[in-house]
Scaffold this motif. Structure first.
Motif: not given
Lengths: 353, 366
Positions: A271-272, B14, B1, A279-280, B120, A203, A333-334, A275, B43-45, A260-261, B116, A277, B366, B10, B39
């Motif tokens: 988290r980084t 908005r 990041m 993955l969630d 590699d 990796l 989501t946020e 991102e 993902h964020h809706g 609630e996200e 990846y 890789l 909701r 956010p 995606y």
């Protein structure tokens, strides 16, 4: 039997033949195996039940209902930041018992060793198992060792089974969620899976993330003691992560779960890495976290109890159990939208536990 | 990041949503090219937060989705050779070939490994001289510089046991085909930010002029996407048709010169078959003849005469934005990420998988 004229160490070291690695004869039932058992396993795991060295441990009678569980550990690599396969094997089984509402008491340990495994590695692993067992207040009372030829296993695999006494009297588990219940999470998710992934040679990234491997028995004991009757289900989100546990809960109880996200704790470095890789974090394994489903009126008190313990300091209230849409787990989501948190799909990741 | 970065803020998102609502006076259909954008939108809706009448359709920019089925069949036949280790991005493992996928041949004993980076795979070749290491070089302008670097390095080191099966694709020719189709409903594009980071945005100018469509280079975070959408809307409402860059922090007009030079050294433009879209002229890259010794297509012979797509899969219509995944009769019934009939249900960037994972046809109250 050992030859009394030759002073031995636990690895059977005699002046003329010093095995630094596991040999086939360590599993053959002969002298090397005996010294491995007495000088390594017995000396580290020392307790009266194991010391008899009979074919099985004879244990005192236990009161009430029992919980019994087993798990095998094949993590690759066997050493990772924050732990190794040994403490993982103890903590994992201790946690499985805790999640059933049990106080963990006794563990067994079965080892499958690959010929050529460094004996120093084995000792380090056994020592961390002993330490983890001591910390969790359990005894490793019986065990087994097999050695397989080089290439037939990957260094070592460990199976542990465990017994505990049930500490709660009310029905509890994945089928007992009720609409209105609160969903609590004991801390940030994803640490273990990312810590293990970061060690993979191909990796090419290293990180400061360490595994969260830990026994949760004190945390669960504190919950039972104060608000035990309000706890409807508990689970440690290992393989498949938080998403797998919540989907299983929602399906088994025919309820939906809304998350609630912004409330779900994830360390920035996890988290980084996720991102990078692709993955969630919700799908990444944890080894020292738990999800607690608790009746809403007790939720704040339960959260406080979790937060008072070092392993639950970052606990959060992450969502609610709802009626309708049985089996559905979704997340607000946020930004104010919705998305589904589906079952994990058999991820193509390396072995993480 | 950083989660607190402005492109994720956010509050900014908005404000942009409000501005989008104020700007729009009539329905519009916009295609986001890249699966990564699809995606992120789901993902964020974001799709639920945009004003009604603003239709986002999902483009062909998912690398594994457009990789043709005979490529998968070739990869499978390579993996079945005892002297071969096939290396691939993880997404490829479950993509259905005609009769199997890489995951199933791996379970039968084939040596298939997820990497990846193509570098590699190169490393694997250095350490396994008795094996032939084959990298599946797929993807768009984004992944080509890396695979070009790997194969150039292999030649430099004279690594005779390394080769690549190549199916690189180019985005602008696919956009041309979509725009030229009588079924086309797309009125504007969010161009894929990462692709443009390599190529720059100049290749899109001819398309914008010829077909009179606004094209906005757009990133992948919530604020990036909303900015791209707002800029596209402003052009649509004003009747403009320009290329604009809403992803300046990454994309320069001329692209990445080093990456382009690396590609130029190794690859030449060729016709390429796209899953669901057919053979598109000048829409791919293949290895130059200088690199024939590293070209798995030249080293090995294949019989792909029986390669055949699943007849029930409507991936061609999905990839052209003509249909949305829930409009497919097989969607979430006979086709799920666990049992995909076609590639768009495999990768998280595939439109079908993205819909399945994030919505699954359920409405949220909701």
């Amino acid at each position: 039997m050992s030859d009394e004229r030759i002073p031995e160490t636990w690895n059977g070291a005699a002046p003329q033949a010093t095995p630094q690695t596991v040999h086939m004869s360590h599993g053959s039932g002969g002298r090397l195996m005996h010294t491995l058992i007495t000088s390594l396993f017995q000396s580290h795991f020392a307790n009266p039940f194991l010391d008899a060295l009979d074919d099985g441990a004879v244990l005192p009678a236990l009161p009430g209902r029992l919980a019994f569980t087993t798990d095998s550990y094949v993590v690759d690599p066997i050493f990772f930041p924050g732990g190794n396969i040994g403490d993982l094997a103890v903590n994992g089984t201790v946690n499985d018992l805790c999640m059933c509402g049990a106080v963990p008491l006794y563990l067994s340990a079965g080892f499958i060793l690959e010929e050529g495994l460094a004996l120093t590695d084995l000792e380090e692993i056994v020592a961390s198992m002993a330490e983890a067992a001591k910390k969790a207040g359990v005894h490793i009372v019986t065990g087994d060792t097999k050695v397989v030829e080089k290439g037939k296993a990957d260094r070592l695999f460990i199976n542990t089974a465990g017994i505990g006494t049930i500490a709660v009297q009310h029905p509890m588990g994945s089928r007992h969620l009720q609409p209105g219940d609160a969903v609590l999470l004991s801390g940030p998710v994803g640490d273990h899976g990312i810590a293990v992934l970061s060690q993979r040679k191909n990796l090419g990234f290293s990180s400061s993330i360490t595994s969260d491997t830990a026994a949760l028995n004190e945390l669960t004991a504190a919950l039972y003691k104060t608000r035990g009757e309000a706890v409807h289900a508990m689970r440690d989100p290992t393989r498949g992560g938080l998403a797998a546990v919540l989907n299983e809960f929602a399906g088994a109880s025919a309820v939906s779960i809304q998350l609630e996200e912004t409330a779900i704790p994830v360390r920035p470095e996890v988290r980084t890495a996720c991102e990078l890789l692709g993955l969630d974090p919700l799908y990444i394994a944890n080894e020292g976290k738990m999800v607690v489903i608790v009746a809403e009126p007790a939720s704040m008190e339960a959260l406080d109890i979790l937060r008072q313990h070092p392993l639950g300091r970052e606990a959060e209230y992450i969502g609610r159990v709802c009626s309708g849409n049985p089996g559905l787990v979704s997340m607000h989501t946020e930004l104010g939208g919705w998305r589904i948190i589906d079952q994990p799909m058999g991820e193509l990741l390396p072995r993480i536990c | 990041m950083n989660a607190a970065a402005p492109f994720r803020d956010p509050a900014i998102a908005r404000r942009l949503l409000d501005e989008i609502g104020r700007t729009m006076t009539r329905p519009w259909t916009i295609m986001e090219i890249c699966g990564g954008q699809t995606y992120a939108i789901l993902h964020h809706g974001l799709d639920q937060l945009l004003p009604p009448g603003l239709e986002l359709v999902h483009g062909p920019g998912c690398p594994v989705c457009v990789t043709p089925i005979d490529f998968i069949d070739k990869a499978i036949s390579l993996a079945r050779r005892p002297d071969v280790i096939v290396t691939t991005f993880g997404d490829m493992m479950r993509v259905p070939g005609t009769a199997a996928n890489l995951l199933s041949v791996k379970s039968e004993g084939a040596d298939v490994r997820i990497v990846y980076s193509p570098l590699d795979a190169l490393d694997l070749a250095r350490h396994n001289r008795d094996k032939k290491i084959i990298f599946l070089a797929i993807g768009f302008e984004t992944t080509a510089p890396n695979s070009a670097l790997a194969v150039a390095q292999a030649r430099k080191e004279d690594l005779a046991n390394f080769s690549m099966l190549v199916s690189h694709m180019l985005v602008p020719p696919a956009m041309r085909v979509l725009l030229g189709s009588p079924m086309n409903q797309v009125q504007a594009f969010l161009a894929a930010g990462h692709v443009c980071a390599v190529t720059g945005w100049k290749p899109y100018q001819a398309l914008a002029e010829e077909f009179r469509v606004p094209i906005v280079v757009t990133g992948f975070e919530s604020v990036d996407l909303l900015r791209g959408i707002l800029q596209v809307l402003r052009q649509l409402e004003a009747g403009a048709a320009r290329v604009e860059n809403a992803y300046e922090r990454i994309v320069k007009p001329e692209g990445n010169r080093l990456a382009l030079a690396q590609i130029e050294e190794v690859y030449e433009v060729c016709d390429r078959t796209w899953r669901g879209l057919g053979t598109l002229p000048q829409s791919g890259w293949r290895l130059r003849p200088d690199y024939a010794a590293y070209d798995a297509d030249k080293i090995y012979t294949f019989d792909t005469s029986s390669s055949e797509e699943n007849s029930e899969c409507i991936s061609g219509l999905i990839l052209r934005g003509v249909k949305k995944p829930p409009q497919c009769p097989a969607f979430s019934v006979r086709c799920t990420p666990q049992h995909p009939l076609g590639a768009p249900m495999v990768s998280s960037e595939g439109a079908c998988a993205a819909y399945y994972l994030h919505h699954n046809g359920v409405s949220h109250e909701r």
